[in-house]
Design a protein around this motif. Structure first.
Motif: not given
Length: 260
Positions: A238-243, A245-260
């Motif tokens: 559903g959501i894919f973000v690279e990891f 240490f140089d640039g942290a991401s904020t992923i919040t408040g999402n509804t993620v459902h029934a992805n393969d």
């Protein structure tokens, strides 16, 4: 006398149609018969190359039968194009599951040299173009646009851009692609061939939906903000973000459902 009248007629035909508010008009008739502005030859693509910032408005829909030909090429910077509720239509059709696009090609509905900055497009439909529906450079702004059944990506912009209140449906590649340090909000990307919304370093994806796409729902690199989105029924994560240490991401408040 006859020669004088002929000269007058040529001058009239060569004069761009200008609305009372100073906006230059674009339509199918001027595109095919006379060219819509000085320097724009008859036939597609309509070429915006007047070496100055200006505003343009469609006054009819445009039809392009060649999937390898773009409908509008913008070669100036800081141009505003109002589609005015009309559509730019090509010959490509995308359907089925997995998605298959017939008669696709390399032409876009609207395209620009990638070094051109500050182009705005709003309020209309990009349908069935052979390549991308819309392809713009840095610092672009796209609002109120529907991109449907284009052979490649629906909407594509580069760094520092804003994409708002747009939809991308059944496009052959990604639905919407935003460059680094851009903001995308209130988007709907559904049933596209690959990823619904593709983004790059430091961008924000907010209050959007990405559903039933052929690959990921939303992808990003580093330093992302992905907030309050609905992501469901996609064929990969559903959501894919690279990891990093140089640039942290904020992923919040999402509804993620029934992805393969």
């Amino acid at each position: 006398m006859l020669g004088f009248l002929l000269c007058v007629m040529i001058l009239v035909l060569a004069t761009p149609a200008v609305a009372t508010d100073g906006v230059l008009e674009i339509n199918q008739t001027c595109a095919l018969e006379t060219g819509c502005f000085p320097g724009d030859l008859p036939g597609l693509p309509i070429t915006i190359d007047r070496d100055q910032p200006a505003s343009y408005r469609l006054t009819s829909s445009l039809t392009n039968g060649d999937p390898n030909l773009s409908a509008i090429e913008i070669r100036d910077e800081h141009v505003t194009l109002d589609l005015n509720g009309f559509s730019i239509n090509g010959p490509t059709t995308c359907s089925g599951s997995p998605l298959d696009c017939e008669n696709s090609g390399s032409g876009s509905g609207i395209t620009t040299d990638m070094e051109r900055i500050g182009i705005s497009v709003r309020n209309g439909v990009l349908r069935g173009n052979g390549g991308n529906g819309l392809s713009l450079g840095n610092d672009a702004r796209v609002e109120g646009v529907l991109a449907v059944s284009n052979g490649a990506s629906g909407i594509e912009v580069r760094q520092g851009s804003l994409v708002k209140d747009c939809r991308a449906v059944r496009n052959g590649a990604s639905g919407i692609v935003i460059g680094a340090e851009s903001v995308a909000s209130q988007l709907v990307a559904s049933d596209n061939g690959t990823t619904g919304i593709t983004s790059f370093r430091g961008s924000s994806i907010l209050d959007s939906a990405s559903n039933r796409n052929g690959s990921f729902g939303i992808t990003g690199t580093v330093g992302m903000t992905i907030r309050n989105n609905t992501v469901s029924l996609n064929k990969a994560d559903g959501i894919f973000v690279e990891f990093s240490f140089d640039g942290a991401s904020t992923i919040t408040g999402n509804t993620v459902h029934a992805n393969d």
